[in-house]
Design an enzyme around this catalytic site. Structure first.
Site, PDB file in Angstrom:
ATOM      1  NE  ARG A 104      -1.855  -1.281   3.456  1.00 40.71           N
ATOM      2  CZ  ARG A 104      -2.163  -1.614   4.692  1.00 40.71           C
ATOM      3  NH1 ARG A 104      -3.403  -1.517   5.096  1.00 40.71           N
ATOM      4  NH2 ARG A 104      -1.245  -2.010   5.542  1.00 40.71           N
TER       5      ARG A 104
ATOM      6  CB  SER B 257      -7.836  -5.497   8.498  1.00 40.67           C
ATOM      7  OG  SER B 257      -7.809  -6.238   7.306  1.00 40.67           O
TER       8      SER B 257
END
Ligand code: PNS
Length: 159
Positions: free
Chosen positions: A92, A130
């Site tokens: 990411r 998450s």
């Protein structure tokens, strides 16, 4: 030619839209993709592993070459057991790189020949994780932008 199997491992606690994107892209690159829920010793679990597997099964229901599994041991032992040739991981941001590089190098020491294939997260999904989803869910926030629609209720309800 033999079937090319890849493993996409992670905590998936819970799976996000970023994970779903990785799964779809990786599934198009390999004959078979196994999404494997593994234990990350540096994270305390939030959703039970069974619930994470169920959510991943919903997300991948339309992908015929994708299966979902769980494993309690080392990633390389699972890779060996399944005869996979590669591990897929998402990147990411730059800060992911250090841990991911170490993990890839350790795994390739433990299992010479094992490749780790990194896929870059779509720019619009770089902030999705998450842990963000867990925090939103814990405080009653709207998780719909961050998780696949088919599991939004499960995440909101804490499964
Ligand atoms: O989604 P995550 O938490 O970033 O995934 C990390 C995971 C679960 C893939 C990693 O912690 C792992 O591989 N756990 C299994 C134990 C293992 O093989 N550790 C050695 C890697 S250096």
């Amino acid at each position: 030619m033999s079937e090319r199997v890849a493993v996409y491992p992670g905590s998936f606690d819970p799976a996000t839209v970023g994970h779903e994107d990785m799964i779809r892209r990786a599934a198009a690159m390999f004959d078979r993709l196994i999404v494997a829920v593994l234990h990350n010793p540096s994270k305390r679990g939030f959703f039970p592993v069974e619930a994470r597997v169920r959510m991943l099964e919903k997300i991948t229901a339309d992908l015929p070459n994708v299966t979902v599994d769980r494993w309690d041991g080392l990633l390389v032992d699972y890779v060996k057991k399944e005869g996979a040739c590669a591990v897929v991981r998402g990147l990411r941001q730059v800060s992911d790189f250090e841990t991911e590089m170490t993990m890839a190098q350790v795994n390739s020491r433990l299992l010479p020949g094992l490749e780790t294939v990194f896929l870059m997260t779509k720019p619009e999904q770089c902030c999705v994780s998450s842990s963000v989803v867990r925090e939103l869910a814990a405080f009653g926030g709207d998780v719909r932008e961050f998780v696949p629609a088919c599991i939004a209720e499960d995440v909101r309800g804490g499964v």
